[in-house]
Motif scaffolding. Sequence first.
Motif, PDB file in Angstrom:
ATOM      1  N   ASN A 101      40.875  32.579  39.711  1.00 18.09           N
ATOM      2  CA  ASN A 101      41.241  31.466  40.575  1.00 18.09           C
ATOM      3  C   ASN A 101      40.743  30.150  39.999  1.00 18.09           C
TER       4      ASN A 101
ATOM      5  N   THR B 297      45.680  38.886  42.890  1.00 19.79           N
ATOM      6  CA  THR B 297      45.664  37.792  41.927  1.00 19.79           C
ATOM      7  C   THR B 297      45.706  38.333  40.504  1.00 19.79           C
TER       8      THR B 297
ATOM      9  N   ARG C 254      48.727  37.381  37.969  1.00 21.93           N
ATOM     10  CA  ARG C 254      48.466  36.512  36.832  1.00 21.93           C
ATOM     11  C   ARG C 254      48.327  37.253  35.505  1.00 21.93           C
TER      12      ARG C 254
END
Length: 317
Positions: free
Chosen positions: A150, A173, A177
Amino acid sequence: MLPSIEDLELRNASMNWLRERTRDGELSVHYIELAEGFSFQGVRRPLKDRQRGIHSSRGFGTAWTITTTYREDGRERPYDDAPGPDGLLRYQWQGKDHDHPSNRALRNSMTQKLPMIWFWGVAPGEFRAIFPIFLVAEEQEKHQFVVDLNDQWETAAVGAESSELVKSYREGTVRQRIHQPVFRQRVIRAYETQCAICGMPRAELLDAAHIVADKEPDGIASVPNGLALCKIHHSAYDHDLLGVSPEYRVVLRDDILEASDGPVYEHGLKDAHGQSLRFLPRRRSLLPDAALLAQRFDNFLAAPVPPHRPPDILFKR
């Protein structure tokens, strides 16, 4: 210790260069380009060390980029740096020496909260650039750092069992990503940038479709669990409008075959019915897994057919 302004400017410039070079992460980048680097303040700055996975910012004593090398897909998930119990990834030290210069550089980047770049191997000599990432903790007894993907530090429950909500968010996440983009690039490369069903040769119009969804126990993010499909065929596959048998045969749902709704239906979908996949990976080890295809095909055959409804009338005379 506060970070150097020049160090921050170097990192920002390198990320802007990568955004342009990779079309904002859509394309991979080759080792030779990373070793040659880019021009910063009139000086050529390489983004990757030729021998080591940890590359330092020359003159700053901080780590700038880290690398996870490519390895062949297998039945196990192809990630050496798996999420821990907190849902965050780990990155191994250089060797076991706490005071190794590369490990000190990583530690300095962590304490200064510097944004970094992670090069993740998608093929021999090719990498996907993930950035910015941050080192948020060090687990010295395991010789590794904790990585947050993040844009801000999330230090709560690092290294411990997180709440299911936090862990799910963090692992989501990681999938978004790293795992999904890496999976896409590996699958499309294996299919030589062609849709398996129709042969569409444009990377911008291709997706990597999971045969078994990644949320399922068998949904490993490796090439044998994927198909390179154009946008139309991917959507049709995900919505059970078409299926692919373990023998690589395309089958359309009965109501799709019976419909007559223009050239996309006729040529984009219906012409594929009963045909074998047009393109498959050359390497046997990368072919779609027959057991996974069978599992997905059974689900396709058992999926309920929604009742037909006419399209909404947007305008009335």
